[in-house]
Enzyme design. Structure first.
Site, PDB file in Angstrom:
ATOM      1  N   SER A  44      47.737  39.162  34.058  1.00 21.66           N
ATOM      2  CA  SER A  44      47.329  39.981  33.923  1.00 21.66           C
ATOM      3  C   SER A  44      47.377  40.534  32.233  1.00 21.66           C
ATOM      4  O   SER A  44      48.645  40.252  32.389  1.00 21.66           O
ATOM      5  CB  SER A  44      46.484  40.969  34.640  1.00 21.66           C
ATOM      6  OG  SER A  44      46.215  42.557  34.207  1.00 21.66           O
ATOM      7  N   TYR A  55      50.202  46.815  41.673  1.00 24.96           N
ATOM      8  CA  TYR A  55      49.356  45.686  40.614  1.00 24.96           C
ATOM      9  C   TYR A  55      50.670  45.258  39.372  1.00 24.96           C
ATOM     10  O   TYR A  55      50.847  43.685  39.814  1.00 24.96           O
ATOM     11  CB  TYR A  55      48.443  45.783  40.126  1.00 24.96           C
ATOM     12  CG  TYR A  55      47.389  44.867  39.834  1.00 24.96           C
ATOM     13  CD1 TYR A  55      46.795  44.035  40.611  1.00 24.96           C
ATOM     14  CD2 TYR A  55      47.813  45.289  38.595  1.00 24.96           C
ATOM     15  CE1 TYR A  55      46.171  43.179  39.535  1.00 24.96           C
ATOM     16  CE2 TYR A  55      46.572  44.407  38.182  1.00 24.96           C
ATOM     17  CZ  TYR A  55      46.124  43.391  38.612  1.00 24.96           C
ATOM     18  OH  TYR A  55      45.456  42.194  37.926  1.00 24.96           O
ATOM     19  N   ALA A  70      53.699  45.091  38.507  1.00 26.49           N
ATOM     20  CA  ALA A  70      54.821  44.212  38.735  1.00 26.49           C
ATOM     21  C   ALA A  70      54.397  43.336  39.943  1.00 26.49           C
ATOM     22  O   ALA A  70      54.989  41.383  38.853  1.00 26.49           O
ATOM     23  CB  ALA A  70      55.315  45.128  40.127  1.00 26.49           C
TER      24      ALA A  70
HETATM   25  N1  LIG Z   1      38.812  42.201  37.138  1.00 23.14           N
HETATM   26  C1  LIG Z   1      39.633  42.774  35.449  1.00 23.14           C
HETATM   27  O1  LIG Z   1      40.008  43.304  35.076  1.00 23.14           O
HETATM   28  C2  LIG Z   1      41.047  41.500  35.854  1.00 23.14           C
HETATM   29  C3  LIG Z   1      41.525  41.536  34.386  1.00 23.14           C
HETATM   30  C4  LIG Z   1      42.877  40.885  34.828  1.00 23.14           C
HETATM   31  C5  LIG Z   1      43.328  40.422  35.717  1.00 23.14           C
HETATM   32  N2  LIG Z   1      42.746  40.029  36.824  1.00 23.14           N
HETATM   33  C6  LIG Z   1      42.970  39.354  37.965  1.00 23.14           C
HETATM   34  O2  LIG Z   1      42.542  37.782  38.217  1.00 23.14           O
HETATM   35  C7  LIG Z   1      41.911  37.574  39.561  1.00 23.14           C
HETATM   36  C8  LIG Z   1      40.599  37.591  39.941  1.00 23.14           C
HETATM   37  O3  LIG Z   1      39.970  38.872  39.801  1.00 23.14           O
HETATM   38  P1  LIG Z   1      38.287  39.333  39.689  1.00 23.14           P
HETATM   39  O4  LIG Z   1      38.703  40.039  38.668  1.00 23.14           O
HETATM   40  O5  LIG Z   1      37.387  38.173  39.707  1.00 23.14           O
HETATM   41  O6  LIG Z   1      38.331  39.941  40.586  1.00 23.14           O
HETATM   42  P2  LIG Z   1      37.146  39.878  41.894  1.00 23.14           P
HETATM   43  O7  LIG Z   1      35.754  39.960  41.643  1.00 23.14           O
HETATM   44  O8  LIG Z   1      37.256  40.526  42.937  1.00 23.14           O
HETATM   45  O9  LIG Z   1      37.658  38.555  43.181  1.00 23.14           O
HETATM   46  C9  LIG Z   1      38.611  38.932  43.702  1.00 23.14           C
HETATM   47  C10 LIG Z   1      38.426  37.140  44.334  1.00 23.14           C
HETATM   48  O10 LIG Z   1      39.225  37.502  45.683  1.00 23.14           O
HETATM   49  C11 LIG Z   1      39.321  37.273  47.488  1.00 23.14           C
HETATM   50  N3  LIG Z   1      39.747  37.284  47.645  1.00 23.14           N
HETATM   51  C12 LIG Z   1      40.803  39.082  47.326  1.00 23.14           C
HETATM   52  N4  LIG Z   1      41.865  39.178  48.705  1.00 23.14           N
HETATM   53  C13 LIG Z   1      41.142  37.981  48.943  1.00 23.14           C
HETATM   54  C14 LIG Z   1      42.199  37.707  50.141  1.00 23.14           C
HETATM   55  N5  LIG Z   1      42.225  38.041  51.381  1.00 23.14           N
HETATM   56  N6  LIG Z   1      42.024  36.743  50.912  1.00 23.14           N
HETATM   57  C15 LIG Z   1      41.915  35.428  50.070  1.00 23.14           C
HETATM   58  N7  LIG Z   1      40.697  35.705  48.707  1.00 23.14           N
HETATM   59  C16 LIG Z   1      40.570  37.096  48.350  1.00 23.14           C
HETATM   60  C17 LIG Z   1      37.736  37.585  46.647  1.00 23.14           C
HETATM   61  O11 LIG Z   1      37.065  37.125  47.890  1.00 23.14           O
HETATM   62  P3  LIG Z   1      36.943  38.258  49.066  1.00 23.14           P
HETATM   63  O12 LIG Z   1      36.660  39.076  49.511  1.00 23.14           O
HETATM   64  O13 LIG Z   1      35.652  36.905  50.077  1.00 23.14           O
HETATM   65  O14 LIG Z   1      38.053  36.901  50.425  1.00 23.14           O
HETATM   66  C18 LIG Z   1      37.401  37.395  45.569  1.00 23.14           C
HETATM   67  O15 LIG Z   1      36.755  36.309  45.276  1.00 23.14           O
HETATM   68  C19 LIG Z   1      42.730  38.449  40.114  1.00 23.14           C
HETATM   69  O16 LIG Z   1      43.914  37.772  40.169  1.00 23.14           O
HETATM   70  C20 LIG Z   1      42.985  39.372  38.845  1.00 23.14           C
HETATM   71  O17 LIG Z   1      44.528  39.926  39.069  1.00 23.14           O
HETATM   72  C21 LIG Z   1      41.371  41.361  36.957  1.00 23.14           C
END
Ligand SMILES: NC(=O)c1ccc[n+]([C@@H]2O[C@H](COP(=O)([O-])OP(=O)(O)OC[C@H]3O[C@@H](n4cnc5c(N)ncnc54)[C@H](OP(=O)(O)O)[C@@H]3O)[C@@H](O)[C@H]2O)c1
Length: 268
Positions: A138, A151, A153
């Site tokens: 991120s 988060y 960290a």
């Molecule tokens: N969105 C942002 O602004 C942003 C920015 C920077 C980095 N990121 C990073 O990008 C990555 C993806 O995030 P996203 O934005 O796509 O978020 P998201 O839409 O909330 O998707 C998160 C995914 O992770 C799965 N997940 C959550 N908890 C889990 C668990 N305990 N076990 C297994 N799977 C789990 C969720 O599926 P289930 O609920 O079905 O388990 C979902 O498929 C993350 O690592 C996040 O830190 C996001």
């Protein structure tokens, strides 16, 4: 048969990436908790793109989940030649007021599971002397973020860990990539209980300017993959932001973010 395994594939960036990789004829193993969503998506990918798409429903906050996922792939003879550690969760607010167990679960998911998945799936890749591991960090990996302390960290850990194993993996012909999205329109904030308006100490205009769709983020990842990059920040504005951030002292950034968050939240 070779597969790409994506964690967090039931929504957001992981789902967008799964669709784009299926278009490119990757066979897929989708991992997340929501079995129903994974089942629907894998069926759609099989029917639309003619690839093998399967899923494993698992909760990666559970310590044994990576071992069960690895065992299942071994049992089924699914050869994982690309691993995308994308699943992650955030948390926001004053650290002392946050639920401790949720913070520890965040570390288990964002860090411990990522380490375990990497370690397990790396072994056959080393034997075959081929493979790809992509760890999703991120913009928060570049500086401390007050009111999102754990988060940010956790993503610093992902960055340091990934940059180190990138070098260790080179003799084994395993490409390791650190991929850092910025703000992305997904369910991320809602899942973490973060209020969009006050969630981060960044102005609303800045947030609007840098926010990408999950499809745009997935495209950037695939472009970086094509050119075998070890490190990619998603989005040109975020790339500038990451450069500037790395030039400033962490304490100064933390002070700015904390003051900005307090102002937005009406705390000062
Ligand atoms: N969105 C942002 O602004 C942003 C920015 C920077 C980095 N990121 C990073 O990008 C990555 C993806 O995030 P996203 O934005 O796509 O978020 P998201 O839409 O909330 O998707 C998160 C995914 O992770 C799965 N997940 C959550 N908890 C889990 C668990 N305990 N076990 C297994 N799977 C789990 C969720 O599926 P289930 O609920 O079905 O388990 C979902 O498929 C993350 O690592 C996040 O830190 C996001």
């Amino acid at each position: 048969m070779e597969y790409t395994l994506i964690t967090g594939a039931s929504g957001g960036i992981g789902e967008a990436l799964a669709i784009k990789l299926a278009e490119k004829k990757h066979n897929l193993i989708l991992v997340a908790r929501n079995a129903e969503k994974l089942s629907r998506l894998s069926k759609h990918l099989q029917e639309t793109y003619g690839v093998q798409a399967t899923y494993i429903a698992a909760d990666l906050t559970k310590q044994d989940a990576p071992f069960q996922i690895f065992q299942e792939t071994q049992k089924q003879n699914w050869e994982v030649d690309m691993l995308v550690n994308n699943a992650g969760i955030g948390s926001g607010g004053e650290f002392a007021a946050l639920n401790l167990q949720s913070e520890l679960d965040l570390i288990q998911l964002n860090n411990a599971s990522l380490v375990a998945m990497t370690h397990l799936f790396m072994q056959p890749m080393r034997e075959r002397k081929s493979g790809t591991i992509i760890n999703v960090a991120s913009m928060a990996a570049f500086a401390p973020v007050p009111y999102m302390a754990t988060y940010a960290a956790s993503k610093v850990f992902v960055r340091s860990f990934t940059e180190a194993i990138t070098e260790e993996c080179k003799p084994y012909n395993i490409l390791v990539m650190l991929f850092a999205p910025g703000l992305t329109k997904t369910n991320f904030n809602e899942a973490a209980g973060i209020n969009n308006e006050k969630g981060v100490g960044l102005s609303s205009d800045y947030q609007t300017a840098v926010t990408q769709t999950p499809e745009e983020v997935a495209d950037e990842l695939l472009k970086a993959l094509e050119t075998k990059k070890h490190f990619q920040v998603s989005g040109s504005r975020n790339r500038i932001g990451a450069r500037l951030t790395s030039l400033l002292p962490n304490a100064m950034i933390a002070r700015f973010m904390a003051n900005s968050y307090r102002k937005k939240s009406g705390l000062i």
